[in-house]
Design a protein around this motif. Structure first.
Motif, PDB file in Angstrom:
ATOM      1  N   ALA A 161       0.833  -1.209   0.000  1.00 27.39           N
ATOM      2  CA  ALA A 161       0.000   0.000   0.000  1.00 27.39           C
ATOM      3  C   ALA A 161       0.867   1.258   0.000  1.00 27.39           C
ATOM      4  O   ALA A 161       0.592   2.218  -0.712  1.00 27.39           O
ATOM      5  N   GLU A 162       1.947   1.248   0.794  1.00 27.54           N
ATOM      6  CA  GLU A 162       2.859   2.381   0.824  1.00 27.54           C
ATOM      7  C   GLU A 162       3.507   2.588  -0.540  1.00 27.54           C
ATOM      8  O   GLU A 162       3.646   3.716  -1.010  1.00 27.54           O
ATOM      9  N   HIS A 163       3.894   1.500  -1.167  1.00 27.28           N
ATOM     10  CA  HIS A 163       4.529   1.585  -2.478  1.00 27.28           C
ATOM     11  C   HIS A 163       3.557   2.154  -3.510  1.00 27.28           C
ATOM     12  O   HIS A 163       3.930   2.959  -4.351  1.00 27.28           O
ATOM     13  N   ALA A 164       2.308   1.758  -3.418  1.00 30.24           N
ATOM     14  CA  ALA A 164       1.289   2.257  -4.344  1.00 30.24           C
ATOM     15  C   ALA A 164       1.061   3.754  -4.162  1.00 30.24           C
ATOM     16  O   ALA A 164       0.745   4.456  -5.120  1.00 30.24           O
ATOM     17  N   GLU A 165       1.223   4.249  -2.936  1.00 30.08           N
ATOM     18  CA  GLU A 165       1.012   5.670  -2.638  1.00 30.08           C
ATOM     19  C   GLU A 165       2.161   6.536  -3.129  1.00 30.08           C
ATOM     20  O   GLU A 165       2.034   7.743  -3.258  1.00 30.08           O
ATOM     21  N   GLY A 166       3.311   5.959  -3.338  1.00 31.06           N
ATOM     22  CA  GLY A 166       4.483   6.733  -3.747  1.00 31.06           C
ATOM     23  C   GLY A 166       5.565   6.648  -2.696  1.00 31.06           C
ATOM     24  O   GLY A 166       5.348   6.132  -1.607  1.00 31.06           O
ATOM     25  N   TYR A 167       6.723   7.183  -3.012  1.00 30.21           N
ATOM     26  CA  TYR A 167       7.888   7.000  -2.154  1.00 30.21           C
ATOM     27  C   TYR A 167       7.970   7.944  -0.981  1.00 30.21           C
ATOM     28  O   TYR A 167       8.564   7.635   0.009  1.00 30.21           O
ATOM     29  N   ARG A 168       7.424   9.086  -1.066  1.00 23.95           N
ATOM     30  CA  ARG A 168       7.514  10.017   0.068  1.00 23.95           C
ATOM     31  C   ARG A 168       6.152  10.136   0.717  1.00 23.95           C
ATOM     32  O   ARG A 168       5.159  10.388   0.080  1.00 23.95           O
ATOM     33  N   LYS A 169       6.161   9.947   2.028  1.00 27.34           N
ATOM     34  CA  LYS A 169       4.921  10.055   2.807  1.00 27.34           C
ATOM     35  C   LYS A 169       4.608  11.496   3.076  1.00 27.34           C
ATOM     36  O   LYS A 169       5.438  12.340   3.121  1.00 27.34           O
TER      37      LYS A 169
END
Length: 133
Positions: free
Chosen positions: A125-133
């Motif tokens: 899920a984090e990877h799908a959201e992109g690299y920077r939170k």
């Protein structure tokens, strides 16, 4: 998704790789039993060519440990920052490890071994959201 799995424990590598495959995390899992071998593949003689999207890194290994691996790739941090995330794998409950990872921008999280399907789903899920939170 290209994935590096760096751990000196053959059983841990087997279990983690199987979990990653069962969760359809990655079809390209490259395993390394030493941080030096992974470093050679990642950096090589000419610098970073093609980095993995995810690195699972054990901290406690003979020779070069996980912290030394992270220190060695510091010069390449800017190249890797938006393309690669590192997840520390540990069986330790040392609180200082959790604090220390904040010194390494490439480290996304510290996970306790063995990682389970829930851990993999969160990473996906984090990877799908992109690299920077």
């Amino acid at each position: 998704m290209k994935t590096y799995l760096i751990d000196d424990d053959h059983i841990s590598i087997f279990i983690t790789a199987q979990t990653l495959r069962l969760e359809n995390f990655s079809e390209d899992i490259q395993t390394f039993h030493s941080a030096e071998d992974a470093l050679d593949k990642l950096v090589g003689a000419t610098g970073i060519k093609e980095s993995p999207q995810v690195i699972f890194l054990d901290l406690n290994m003979p020779g070069m440990n996980g912290w030394e691996f992270l220190d060695t790739i510091k010069p390449y941090e800017n190249q890797l920052l938006n393309t690669c995330r590192i997840y520390i794998l540990t069986s330790s409950l040392d609180f200082t490890d959790t604090k220390r990872i904040k010194d390494y921008p490439l480290v996304a999280d510290l996970l306790h071994k063995p990682i389970g399907p829930e851990d993999i789903q969160v990473i996906m899920a984090e990877h799908a959201e992109g690299y920077r939170k």
